[in-house]
Design an enzyme around this catalytic site. Sequence first.
Site, PDB file in Angstrom:
ATOM      1  N   CYS A 183     -19.620  -1.005  19.088  1.00 47.96           N
ATOM      2  CA  CYS A 183     -19.283  -1.333  17.691  1.00 47.96           C
ATOM      3  C   CYS A 183     -20.268  -0.621  16.761  1.00 47.96           C
ATOM      4  CB  CYS A 183     -19.308  -2.835  17.452  1.00 47.96           C
ATOM      5  SG  CYS A 183     -18.387  -3.804  18.667  1.00 47.96           S
ATOM      6  N   ALA A 243     -20.254   1.954  14.384  1.00 46.30           N
ATOM      7  CA  ALA A 243     -20.136   2.336  12.976  1.00 46.30           C
ATOM      8  C   ALA A 243     -20.525   1.166  12.064  1.00 46.30           C
ATOM      9  CB  ALA A 243     -18.706   2.779  12.686  1.00 46.30           C
ATOM     10  N   PRO A 244     -21.138   1.439  10.908  1.00 44.44           N
ATOM     11  CA  PRO A 244     -21.334   2.737  10.273  1.00 44.44           C
ATOM     12  C   PRO A 244     -22.470   3.591  10.834  1.00 44.44           C
ATOM     13  CG  PRO A 244     -22.253   1.043   8.885  1.00 44.44           C
ATOM     14  CD  PRO A 244     -21.585   0.333  10.033  1.00 44.44           C
ATOM     15  N   GLY A 245     -23.295   3.038  11.741  1.00 41.95           N
ATOM     16  CA  GLY A 245     -24.144   3.916  12.521  1.00 41.95           C
ATOM     17  C   GLY A 245     -25.624   3.904  12.296  1.00 41.95           C
ATOM     18  N   GLY A 246     -26.132   2.976  11.486  1.00 40.70           N
ATOM     19  CA  GLY A 246     -27.574   2.944  11.262  1.00 40.70           C
ATOM     20  C   GLY A 246     -28.361   2.763  12.538  1.00 40.70           C
ATOM     21  N   LYS A 247     -27.863   1.927  13.433  1.00 41.50           N
ATOM     22  CA  LYS A 247     -28.580   1.670  14.687  1.00 41.50           C
ATOM     23  C   LYS A 247     -28.448   2.851  15.644  1.00 41.50           C
ATOM     24  CE  LYS A 247     -27.833  -3.278  14.054  1.00 41.50           C
ATOM     25  NZ  LYS A 247     -27.027  -3.099  12.818  1.00 41.50           N
ATOM     26  N   ASP A 272     -16.890   3.034  18.944  1.00 41.86           N
ATOM     27  CA  ASP A 272     -16.328   2.185  17.905  1.00 41.86           C
ATOM     28  C   ASP A 272     -14.812   2.327  17.918  1.00 41.86           C
ATOM     29  OD1 ASP A 272     -17.611   0.654  15.325  1.00 41.86           O
ATOM     30  OD2 ASP A 272     -15.609   1.419  14.876  1.00 41.86           O
ATOM     31  N   ASP A 301     -23.742  -5.004  18.356  1.00 39.36           N
ATOM     32  CA  ASP A 301     -23.691  -5.583  17.010  1.00 39.36           C
ATOM     33  C   ASP A 301     -22.267  -6.104  16.859  1.00 39.36           C
ATOM     34  OD1 ASP A 301     -23.825  -6.265  14.370  1.00 39.36           O
ATOM     35  OD2 ASP A 301     -24.619  -4.362  13.666  1.00 39.36           O
ATOM     36  N   CYS A 322     -24.538 -10.151  11.904  1.00 36.57           N
ATOM     37  CA  CYS A 322     -25.007 -10.345  10.524  1.00 36.57           C
ATOM     38  C   CYS A 322     -24.364 -11.609   9.962  1.00 36.57           C
ATOM     39  CB  CYS A 322     -24.711  -9.129   9.661  1.00 36.57           C
ATOM     40  SG  CYS A 322     -22.990  -8.585   9.664  1.00 36.57           S
TER      41      CYS A 322
END
Length: 420
Positions: free
Chosen positions: A240, A242-246, A261, A301, A354
């Site tokens: 999962c 996207a959006p891809g910060g991790k 994703d 996530d 989150c």
Amino acid sequence: MSDKASPARGAALRCLGEVTGQGRLLSEAMTGPAWAALAPADRAAAQRMTLEVLRNLDRCDALLKPHLRKAPPLMVRNVLRLGTWELCTGGAAHGVVNDCVTLVSADRKARTMAGLVNAVLRRIAEDGPAAWAKLRVPRLPRWLRDPLRAAWGPQAVAAMEAAHLAGAPLDLTVKEDAAGWAERLGAELLPTGSLRLTEAGQVSGLPGFDEGAWWVQDAAAALPVRLLGDVAGRRALDLCAAPGGKTLQLAAAGAQVTALDLSEPRLARLAENLARTGLGADLVAGDALEARGQWDVVLLDAPCSATGTIRRHPDLPRARQGEGISDLIDLQARMLDHALSLLAPGGRLVFCTCSLLPDEGECQIEEALARHSGLEVLPAEVPGVEPGWRAPEGGLRLRPDYWPARGGMDGFYMAVLQRG
């Protein structure tokens, strides 16, 4: 009076209608040809107006109520809300009132109420600003407020609501030299390693954007990868993604990353960020429940209610009514079980959501520990983590009311798991 309202106010009104009338998320409303045709400055202004009106919807309605015998149609109500927020936060009365009247006059079904809008907003312009500051902090809807009060207590929920009203600063994760970039950007270097800017302006215009030195990521969202410790050279699967910060964090730390994703458009955005930052990862469009292989590191996530991001997304409690959360909880459990099956011997899995709801965090880990013998929660050792953030089962519980003097953080739950 102009016969045409400002494009930004018109776009904000459309977005408000889609969120409050159609139950659409703002991210969905801010799409389509009309939105794309706006000038960048108008898009930014429309987004800001929509976000602030949604944050202050209850306050706007409280000021409007004495001036209305009955609730007007939703479109007119949203025009009045938009005008009320602007007038009470420094907007010039002449321009705001004229534009709001123009918006109503342009609507065939609502034009007969233009006089009402004009009269009400002129009264708000006189008395509203003084009354605005005395209004209470808007409360979360009961479908969310009640379970949060049961979990964290009334004082904590009141503090979260204040954090939601305040909004969120801009947090960045840098590839390297956080202290140097903090000085260059005029940012605060947070104890956990993120950079924070309170007045950022246009993100793409900041130093370091074009050269890919950093990416936007809330300080709380940056912690799950940091909990994994040294991942250099490890094979890592970001489920999962996207959006891809991790994904960017893992790649910057030297992991060999596969990012999976369901959404190809969201993966395309991730590909753009990888290109901008000069980082590498294999991108795969697919279902996390169908992922295969053995991995040294797995990051899940999981899809969740996103209730921890309301300070950034005040549309969430307006567009959603709590429906589907039980289905999400079931999905999270299935995804967590499957992610554990992908761990190589000695591998580590970080599970995060989150969400502010324990059912989507602490309870998931407690139940996973009961289902899987030999599973353990590793200590959450990372710089900047405060003792009060540690949850009894070993994970971290982050909330919007933490770090109030610094501007808060998104609500998150996270835990690192390993088979003993």
